[in-house]
Write a protein that holds these residues in place. Structure first.
Motif, mmCIF file in Angstrom:
data_model
loop_
_atom_site.group_PDB
_atom_site.id
_atom_site.type_symbol
_atom_site.label_atom_id
_atom_site.label_comp_id
_atom_site.label_asym_id
_atom_site.label_seq_id
_atom_site.Cartn_x
_atom_site.Cartn_y
_atom_site.Cartn_z
ATOM 1 N N UNK A 1 0.844 -1.201 0.000
ATOM 2 C CA UNK A 1 0.000 0.000 0.000
ATOM 3 C C UNK A 1 0.877 1.247 0.000
ATOM 4 N N UNK A 2 0.295 2.358 -0.422
ATOM 5 C CA UNK A 2 1.027 3.627 -0.435
ATOM 6 C C UNK A 2 1.385 4.047 0.986
ATOM 7 N N UNK A 3 0.481 3.786 1.923
ATOM 8 C CA UNK A 3 0.765 4.125 3.321
ATOM 9 C C UNK A 3 1.968 3.340 3.829
ATOM 10 N N UNK A 4 2.014 2.061 3.523
ATOM 11 C CA UNK A 4 3.147 1.220 3.922
ATOM 12 C C UNK A 4 4.429 1.678 3.234
ATOM 13 N N UNK A 5 4.311 2.079 1.969
ATOM 14 C CA UNK A 5 5.476 2.562 1.226
ATOM 15 C C UNK A 5 6.028 3.836 1.858
ATOM 16 N N UNK A 6 5.116 4.696 2.274
ATOM 17 C CA UNK A 6 5.526 5.958 2.894
ATOM 18 C C UNK A 6 6.292 5.705 4.186
ATOM 19 N N UNK A 7 5.857 4.721 4.957
ATOM 20 C CA UNK A 7 6.529 4.387 6.215
ATOM 21 C C UNK A 7 7.879 3.717 5.950
ATOM 22 N N UNK A 8 7.895 2.812 4.976
ATOM 23 C CA UNK A 8 9.078 1.987 4.751
ATOM 24 C C UNK A 8 10.197 2.721 4.016
ATOM 25 N N UNK A 9 9.870 3.490 2.991
ATOM 26 C CA UNK A 9 10.929 4.131 2.193
ATOM 27 C C UNK A 9 11.089 5.615 2.506
ATOM 28 N N UNK A 10 10.090 6.222 3.142
ATOM 29 C CA UNK A 10 10.203 7.640 3.477
ATOM 30 C C UNK A 10 9.622 8.547 2.410
ATOM 31 N N UNK A 11 9.308 9.775 2.803
ATOM 32 C CA UNK A 11 8.644 10.711 1.894
ATOM 33 C C UNK A 11 9.533 11.097 0.712
ATOM 34 N N UNK A 12 10.829 11.330 0.972
ATOM 35 C CA UNK A 12 11.709 11.764 -0.118
ATOM 36 C C UNK A 12 11.860 10.683 -1.180
ATOM 37 N N UNK A 13 12.072 9.444 -0.753
ATOM 38 C CA UNK A 13 12.222 8.346 -1.698
ATOM 39 C C UNK A 13 10.927 8.097 -2.451
#
Length: 347
Positions: free
Chosen positions: A154-166
């Motif tokens: 999910x996008x939420x999981x992606x945001x947590x895992x890779x960070x906003x900049x990535x």
């Protein structure tokens, strides 16, 4: 095997040899590399090595069945070169009809750069485009960027895992990829390889840049070769009208692709009304006879050479001496290049 290759490449004598990866600390390896003779690159060598690299790289992109190259352009190539000259005099036509920049790319990138936007609002903004979400999740789970054994779903999981900049860089990459729409089966490899190269340059430029320049360096790396993509699309159109058997093989055509495509990249950036800090480096890169001194331009220039060297080395198409000269030119040590090469082959 790789270590042995670089021993021969840099002429390391037996008295300096150590067992491969057995008890030698990183500090000792660096000390050894400092003791190796410095390869001095003359201005003539620098220009010639870059032209040779570009010619080899085009051979990789087109992968034509013919192994012969000449200095004489065939009818197909002459037709494309005429179209290139028209494009340079009327770049707006190319920007509007041949290679359109996705309208969302700058708008969404601006919103993603806003630190004031709330996380939930950011997620909703991205999820408005389901296809974009799918492509972003593919990138998050790709070998080059995967952070853990568990997949991102999910996008939420992606945001947590890779960070906003990535995540911002991933979204920019997915939107930029819309520029490459390769339909002809014959040239399908061009699209895959030029996109892989653009992603590598973006990654390298971001890695080399300072913290506050990383996002700009990443986007600039993605867009630095848009001129090649525009010329390629002209080639596809001309190919349907070409005589049977004609291929983009001549040395002249490869040189034109090298010099003219960079100029066209800069002109397209202006037509797309990209910020000045994108247009200026692209304009400076068009002068292939001079090593750039501007900070951002130098980043892209180095990243481009390292990526091309890595891709050619992977298919064993880069002469050893040429690689040695190119690495010295970009001030990249043997140890650093091997480390980067191992990362780049995951793209």
């Amino acid at each position: 095997m790789v270590t042995g290759f670089f021993k021969r490449l840099f002429n390391i004598r037996d008295r300096n040899e150590q067992a491969k990866f057995t008890g030698i600390t990183t500090g000792e390896k660096r000390q050894q590399s400092k003791q190796q003779p410095v390869i001095e690159v003359t201005e003539k060598q620098a220009v010639e090595s870059q032209l040779d690299l570009s010619a080899l790289f085009y051979s990789l992109l087109f992968a034509t069945p013919s192994t012969t190259t000449t200095g004489i352009a065939n009818n197909l190539e002459r037709s494309v070169m005429q179209n290139i000259e028209h494009a340079l005099s009327s770049p707006q036509v190319i920007a509007e009809n041949v290679l359109k920049l996705p309208s969302k790319i700058l708008e969404l990138d601006k919103k993603l750069s806003d630190d004031g936007i709330k996380t939930q609002e950011l997620i909703q903004l991205i999820e408005q485009d389901p296809l974009l979400c799918v492509e972003v999740l593919k990138l998050c789970n790709s070998p080059a960027f995967k952070r853990s054994d568990s997949g991102v779903s999910s996008i939420k999981q992606a945001l947590v895992q890779v960070g906003r900049q990535q995540l911002r860089q991933f979204i920019t990459a997915c939107l930029a990829r819309e520029l490459i729409d390769i339909k002809p089966i014959y040239f399908r490899r061009f699209g895959a390889e030029i996109w892989r190269h653009s992603m590598q340059v973006a990654f390298l430029a971001s890695e080399l840049a300072s913290q506050d320049q990383r996002d700009s360096a990443f986007l600039l790396g993605l867009l630095h070769d848009v001129g090649k993509i525009a010329i390629f699309k002209m080639l596809v159109d001309a190919f349907y009208q070409a005589e049977p058997g004609e291929q983009p093989n001549s040395i002249l055509f490869k040189q034109v692709m090298t010099t003219k495509s960079l100029t066209l990249s800069a002109l397209l950036a202006r037509c797309w009304q990209l910020p000045q800090h994108f247009e200026t480096p692209l304009t400076l890169l068009a002068n292939t006879n001079i090593k750039p001194t501007d900070g951002m331009t130098l980043l892209i220039w180095k990243a481009n050479i390292i990526s091309e060297c890595s891709m050619l080395l992977q298919v064993e198409k880069l002469p050893q001496q040429a690689l040695a000269v190119l690495l010295a030119q970009v001030e990249c040590s043997e140890e650093d290049f091997i480390e980067l090469h191992q990362k780049l082959i995951q793209f």
